[in-house]
Design a protein around this motif. Sequence first.
Motif, PDB file in Angstrom:
ATOM      1  N   PRO A  34      12.627   8.992 -78.785  1.00 15.25           N
ATOM      2  CA  PRO A  34      14.042   8.718 -78.482  1.00 15.25           C
ATOM      3  C   PRO A  34      14.957   9.468 -79.450  1.00 15.25           C
ATOM      4  O   PRO A  34      14.630   9.650 -80.621  1.00 15.25           O
ATOM      5  CB  PRO A  34      14.162   7.199 -78.700  1.00 15.25           C
ATOM      6  CG  PRO A  34      12.776   6.674 -78.662  1.00 15.25           C
ATOM      7  CD  PRO A  34      11.878   7.783 -79.089  1.00 15.25           C
ATOM      8  N   ASN A  35      16.126   9.904 -78.952  1.00 14.68           N
ATOM      9  CA  ASN A  35      17.022  10.709 -79.790  1.00 14.68           C
ATOM     10  C   ASN A  35      18.426  10.124 -79.908  1.00 14.68           C
ATOM     11  O   ASN A  35      19.392  10.851 -80.122  1.00 14.68           O
ATOM     12  CB  ASN A  35      17.073  12.155 -79.287  1.00 14.68           C
ATOM     13  CG  ASN A  35      17.645  12.271 -77.895  1.00 14.68           C
ATOM     14  OD1 ASN A  35      18.291  11.353 -77.393  1.00 14.68           O
ATOM     15  ND2 ASN A  35      17.415  13.395 -77.259  1.00 14.68           N
ATOM     16  N   ASP A  36      18.577   8.826 -79.754  1.00 17.72           N
ATOM     17  CA  ASP A  36      19.862   8.144 -79.965  1.00 17.72           C
ATOM     18  C   ASP A  36      20.987   8.674 -79.087  1.00 17.72           C
ATOM     19  O   ASP A  36      22.059   9.030 -79.571  1.00 17.72           O
ATOM     20  CB  ASP A  36      20.275   8.216 -81.445  1.00 17.72           C
ATOM     21  CG  ASP A  36      19.268   7.540 -82.362  1.00 17.72           C
ATOM     22  OD1 ASP A  36      18.655   6.549 -81.925  1.00 17.72           O
ATOM     23  OD2 ASP A  36      19.089   8.010 -83.499  1.00 17.72           O
ATOM     24  N   GLY A  37      20.729   8.770 -77.789  1.00 15.82           N
ATOM     25  CA  GLY A  37      21.772   9.107 -76.839  1.00 15.82           C
ATOM     26  C   GLY A  37      22.205  10.561 -76.790  1.00 15.82           C
ATOM     27  O   GLY A  37      23.300  10.854 -76.333  1.00 15.82           O
ATOM     28  N   GLN A  38      21.366  11.486 -77.206  1.00 19.41           N
ATOM     29  CA  GLN A  38      21.735  12.901 -77.164  1.00 19.41           C
ATOM     30  C   GLN A  38      21.287  13.585 -75.879  1.00 19.41           C
ATOM     31  O   GLN A  38      21.353  14.805 -75.772  1.00 19.41           O
ATOM     32  CB  GLN A  38      21.147  13.627 -78.372  1.00 19.41           C
ATOM     33  CG  GLN A  38      21.703  13.131 -79.685  1.00 19.41           C
ATOM     34  CD  GLN A  38      21.110  13.856 -80.864  1.00 19.41           C
ATOM     35  OE1 GLN A  38      20.679  15.003 -80.747  1.00 19.41           O
ATOM     36  NE2 GLN A  38      21.085  13.207 -82.009  1.00 19.41           N
ATOM     37  N   GLY A  39      20.812  12.830 -74.901  1.00 19.26           N
ATOM     38  CA  GLY A  39      20.395  13.402 -73.627  1.00 19.26           C
ATOM     39  C   GLY A  39      18.969  13.909 -73.669  1.00 19.26           C
ATOM     40  O   GLY A  39      18.243  13.714 -74.637  1.00 19.26           O
ATOM     41  N   LYS A  40      18.572  14.587 -72.599  1.00 19.06           N
ATOM     42  CA  LYS A  40      17.230  15.180 -72.536  1.00 19.06           C
ATOM     43  C   LYS A  40      17.253  16.491 -73.306  1.00 19.06           C
ATOM     44  O   LYS A  40      18.031  17.386 -72.984  1.00 19.06           O
ATOM     45  CB  LYS A  40      16.818  15.444 -71.087  1.00 19.06           C
ATOM     46  CG  LYS A  40      16.594  14.199 -70.280  1.00 19.06           C
ATOM     47  CD  LYS A  40      16.202  14.555 -68.863  1.00 19.06           C
ATOM     48  CE  LYS A  40      16.203  13.324 -67.995  1.00 19.06           C
ATOM     49  NZ  LYS A  40      15.958  13.636 -66.598  1.00 19.06           N
ATOM     50  N   ASP A  78      17.504  10.458 -72.713  1.00 22.28           N
ATOM     51  CA  ASP A  78      17.801  10.316 -74.142  1.00 22.28           C
ATOM     52  C   ASP A  78      16.553  10.390 -75.011  1.00 22.28           C
ATOM     53  O   ASP A  78      16.361   9.591 -75.929  1.00 22.28           O
ATOM     54  CB  ASP A  78      18.572   9.020 -74.408  1.00 22.28           C
ATOM     55  CG  ASP A  78      19.938   9.028 -73.752  1.00 22.28           C
ATOM     56  OD1 ASP A  78      20.540  10.112 -73.669  1.00 22.28           O
ATOM     57  OD2 ASP A  78      20.397   7.960 -73.315  1.00 22.28           O
ATOM     58  N   HIS A  79      15.694  11.359 -74.696  1.00 21.97           N
ATOM     59  CA  HIS A  79      14.480  11.608 -75.485  1.00 21.97           C
ATOM     60  C   HIS A  79      14.376  13.096 -75.806  1.00 21.97           C
ATOM     61  O   HIS A  79      14.890  13.940 -75.079  1.00 21.97           O
ATOM     62  CB  HIS A  79      13.222  11.208 -74.698  1.00 21.97           C
ATOM     63  CG  HIS A  79      12.854   9.770 -74.825  1.00 21.97           C
ATOM     64  ND1 HIS A  79      13.620   8.764 -74.322  1.00 21.97           N
ATOM     65  CD2 HIS A  79      11.775   9.180 -75.405  1.00 21.97           C
ATOM     66  CE1 HIS A  79      13.038   7.604 -74.567  1.00 21.97           C
ATOM     67  NE2 HIS A  79      11.912   7.831 -75.238  1.00 21.97           N
TER      68      HIS A  79
END
Length: 127
Positions: A34-40, A78-79
């Motif tokens: 997961p990247n805290d809402g930074q999109g794919k 968001d990963h």
Amino acid sequence: MDPSLSVIRKRSDFLAANRGMRNAKPGFVLLTRPNDGQGKRYGITVTKKIGNAVVRNRMKRRFRELLWAALPEAGLADHDHILIGREGGVERDFAKMREELAAALARASKGEGDRARRPRHKRSPRK
């Protein structure tokens, strides 16, 4: 390329993804985190162990095409998705690699991954 995808370029993002979920296939290893809402987002790593620059660049082009085709529909929202090239990945059939990537993404979406890797060696303390 899908405009919703962005490329990971910072080393710290690659290192963070390495602590995420891992799905190994014969031609590559898929890391997801997961990247805290930074999109794919996606990144590609092919080391010098794989071959010379020509071989590594061919493998990166193949991985890029695989990711562009698969991530818009099957990627985790968001990963971060990192593909690490493995020995023999250049010679593998492209259709077979597409199936393997779809299977790896399906496993990752279910929260299934391979067991965590053990560190190869302990570092000696600095003097």
